[in-house]
Design a protein around this motif. Structure first.
Motif, mmCIF file in Angstrom:
data_model
loop_
_atom_site.group_PDB
_atom_site.id
_atom_site.type_symbol
_atom_site.label_atom_id
_atom_site.label_comp_id
_atom_site.label_asym_id
_atom_site.label_seq_id
_atom_site.Cartn_x
_atom_site.Cartn_y
_atom_site.Cartn_z
ATOM 1 N N ALA A 131 0.807 -1.220 0.000
ATOM 2 C CA ALA A 131 0.000 0.000 0.000
ATOM 3 C C ALA A 131 0.839 1.269 0.000
ATOM 4 C CB ALA A 131 -0.934 0.000 1.216
ATOM 5 N N GLU A 132 1.979 1.247 0.675
ATOM 6 C CA GLU A 132 2.791 2.451 0.803
ATOM 7 C C GLU A 132 3.407 2.884 -0.526
ATOM 8 O OE1 GLU A 132 6.488 4.196 3.552
ATOM 9 O OE2 GLU A 132 5.806 2.116 3.796
ATOM 10 N N THR A 151 4.304 2.846 -8.080
ATOM 11 C CA THR A 151 4.581 1.794 -9.059
ATOM 12 C C THR A 151 3.588 1.847 -10.212
ATOM 13 O OG1 THR A 151 5.526 0.323 -7.374
ATOM 14 C CG2 THR A 151 4.727 -0.705 -9.397
ATOM 15 N N MET A 152 2.303 1.950 -9.885
ATOM 16 C CA MET A 152 1.269 1.997 -10.916
ATOM 17 C C MET A 152 1.447 3.200 -11.833
ATOM 18 S SD MET A 152 -0.789 -0.622 -10.775
ATOM 19 C CE MET A 152 -2.179 -0.008 -11.723
ATOM 20 N N ARG A 153 1.756 4.343 -11.261
ATOM 21 C CA ARG A 153 1.930 5.538 -12.086
ATOM 22 C C ARG A 153 3.112 5.388 -13.041
ATOM 23 N NH1 ARG A 153 3.411 9.428 -8.878
ATOM 24 N NH2 ARG A 153 2.947 8.618 -6.808
ATOM 25 N N SER A 154 4.173 4.732 -12.594
ATOM 26 C CA SER A 154 5.320 4.528 -13.474
ATOM 27 C C SER A 154 4.986 3.549 -14.599
ATOM 28 C CB SER A 154 6.527 4.029 -12.670
ATOM 29 O OG SER A 154 6.447 2.661 -12.343
ATOM 30 N N VAL A 155 4.181 2.552 -14.293
ATOM 31 C CA VAL A 155 3.774 1.563 -15.298
ATOM 32 C C VAL A 155 2.849 2.194 -16.339
ATOM 33 C CG1 VAL A 155 2.352 -0.500 -15.621
ATOM 34 C CG2 VAL A 155 4.124 -0.474 -13.850
ATOM 35 N N LEU A 156 1.900 2.983 -15.894
ATOM 36 C CA LEU A 156 0.921 3.572 -16.803
ATOM 37 C C LEU A 156 1.473 4.765 -17.575
ATOM 38 C CD1 LEU A 156 -2.211 3.292 -14.501
ATOM 39 C CD2 LEU A 156 -1.733 1.951 -16.566
ATOM 40 N N ALA A 157 2.657 5.220 -17.201
ATOM 41 C CA ALA A 157 3.292 6.344 -17.904
ATOM 42 C C ALA A 157 4.176 5.872 -19.059
ATOM 43 C CB ALA A 157 4.123 7.173 -16.928
ATOM 44 N N ASP A 202 -2.947 -4.870 4.510
ATOM 45 C CA ASP A 202 -2.922 -3.413 4.585
ATOM 46 C C ASP A 202 -3.914 -2.836 3.574
ATOM 47 O OD1 ASP A 202 -1.678 -3.787 2.173
ATOM 48 O OD2 ASP A 202 0.193 -2.791 2.716
ATOM 49 N N GLU A 203 -3.684 -1.629 3.089
ATOM 50 C CA GLU A 203 -4.627 -0.969 2.186
ATOM 51 C C GLU A 203 -4.290 -1.180 0.703
ATOM 52 O OE1 GLU A 203 -7.454 0.622 3.195
ATOM 53 O OE2 GLU A 203 -6.854 -0.318 5.097
ATOM 54 N N THR A 204 -3.579 -2.245 0.396
ATOM 55 C CA THR A 204 -3.194 -2.511 -0.988
ATOM 56 C C THR A 204 -4.407 -2.544 -1.919
ATOM 57 O OG1 THR A 204 -1.166 -3.698 -0.415
ATOM 58 C CG2 THR A 204 -2.171 -4.234 -2.530
ATOM 59 N N LEU A 205 -5.450 -3.232 -1.525
ATOM 60 C CA LEU A 205 -6.640 -3.349 -2.378
ATOM 61 C C LEU A 205 -7.273 -1.980 -2.629
ATOM 62 C CD1 LEU A 205 -8.521 -5.210 -3.906
ATOM 63 C CD2 LEU A 205 -9.830 -5.541 -1.797
ATOM 64 N N ALA A 206 -7.290 -1.132 -1.634
ATOM 65 C CA ALA A 206 -7.862 0.207 -1.796
ATOM 66 C C ALA A 206 -7.051 1.023 -2.803
ATOM 67 C CB ALA A 206 -7.899 0.923 -0.450
ATOM 68 N N VAL A 207 -5.732 0.878 -2.759
ATOM 69 C CA VAL A 207 -4.882 1.575 -3.730
ATOM 70 C C VAL A 207 -5.158 1.044 -5.133
ATOM 71 C CG1 VAL A 207 -2.508 2.059 -4.446
ATOM 72 C CG2 VAL A 207 -3.091 2.036 -2.016
ATOM 73 N N MET A 208 -5.283 -0.256 -5.276
ATOM 74 C CA MET A 208 -5.572 -0.861 -6.573
ATOM 75 C C MET A 208 -6.866 -0.308 -7.165
ATOM 76 S SD MET A 208 -4.547 -4.848 -5.755
ATOM 77 C CE MET A 208 -5.566 -5.466 -7.083
#
Length: 287
Positions: free
Chosen positions: A16-17, A22-28, A45-51
């Motif tokens: 989550a932290e 990571t996602m922003r770097s992948v989608l860029a 943790d809050e991983t699912l919420a971030v996803m």
């Protein structure tokens, strides 16, 4: 919609932290023909919420993986769900440069018969600050045979290809290899690369286009010793399976360097730990 040529897969677990970065770097990525598959491995943790912040992006598919089975279960889950010709696995706390996929696709397309492309990477601390720049690949440059590349990593006594974010491989070659190889858990990445690269050629790009984040969990003496022991075990296993690839002299040199690398890695992690501790203290005192 054009079928994606590249699948970027992210096996997330308690990330989550860092997962948003990571996602922003992948989608860029400058390369547009991509799909992104993320699977949460029953995080606490809050991983699912971030996803879920990315659930409306048409490029992104969100999955869930049942608890248990270690990294192998989630790595195979996302990889087997991929539909692209090429596959890149990015762990949920690593970062890739915008041009990485474009450069690696071009390299593979220009080298028919190649099955894997790898690049150097920067090693960063928990705050994303570079610790080591341009690490990896040893002396490999350009197109080399898979056997030569496998021999090079054995002789180095360490994974010269880096973490999965540094690598783009043919999905069908990974499938032919039996998916990810977890016989030596700390070597799940390089053990799998070797099985892929023995099916064709490798392209080594002399650029640092990814960042691998080192965490406090990697600072223990026991972990470093286990990594060295498993490296030696893997090298010997590969020698038994493919004596045409790994010679006795390669094995002897690799075993020696694996032990030396364990000492270097531990010293590096101790230094990084002290640096992070000083930074935390300075932040606390300045707040």
């Amino acid at each position: 919609m054009v079928k994606p040529l590249v699948s970027i897969v992210i096996p997330a677990y308690n990330n989550a932290e860092y997962l948003d970065e990571t996602m922003r770097s992948v989608l860029a990525q400058t390369y547009e023909r991509i799909e992104v598959i993320v699977a949460d491995h029953s995080s606490t943790d809050e991983t699912l919420a971030v996803m879920k912040r990315y659930e409306n992006d048409p490029r992104v598919t969100l999955l869930s993986t049942e608890a248990g089975g270690g990294a192998l279960r989630n790595w195979n889950r996302v990889s087997q769900a991929a539909t692209g010709e090429y596959l890149k696995l990015v762990c949920g706390d690593d970062i890739i440069r915008p041009e990485l996929v474009e450069r690696q696709v071009a390299a593979l397309e220009a080298a028919p018969g190649s099955v894997l492309a790898a690049t150097k990477r920067d090693i960063v601390d928990a705050d994303g600050r570079p610790f080591v720049r341009g690490r990896g690949l040893g002396r490999l440059r350009g197109r080399v045979s898979g056997a030569a590349a496998a021999r090079a990593t054995v002789r180095a006594g360490t994974n010269i290809f880096g973490e999965p974010a540094c690598v783009l491989m043919r999905r069908d070659a990974l499938e032919s290899a039996g998916w990810w190889d977890n016989r030596f858990p700390y070597l799940i990445d390089v053990a799998s690369y070797v099985r892929v690269m023995l099916q064709g050629d490798v392209v080594a790009l002399d650029e640092s286009l990814a960042s691998f984040r080192v965490s406090e969990s990697q600072w223990s003496v026991r972990l470093v010793r286990d990594q060295a022991s498993q490296t030696i075990g893997f090298n010997r296993s590969l020698r038994a399976e493919r004596p045409d690839v790994v010679r006795r002299v390669d094995l002897s040199l690799g075993d020696l360097r694996a032990r030396l690398m364990a000492r270097v890695r531990q010293a590096s992690y101790l230094y990084l730990g002290r640096r992070m501790s000083r930074t935390s203290t300075a932040v606390a005192e300045g707040s």
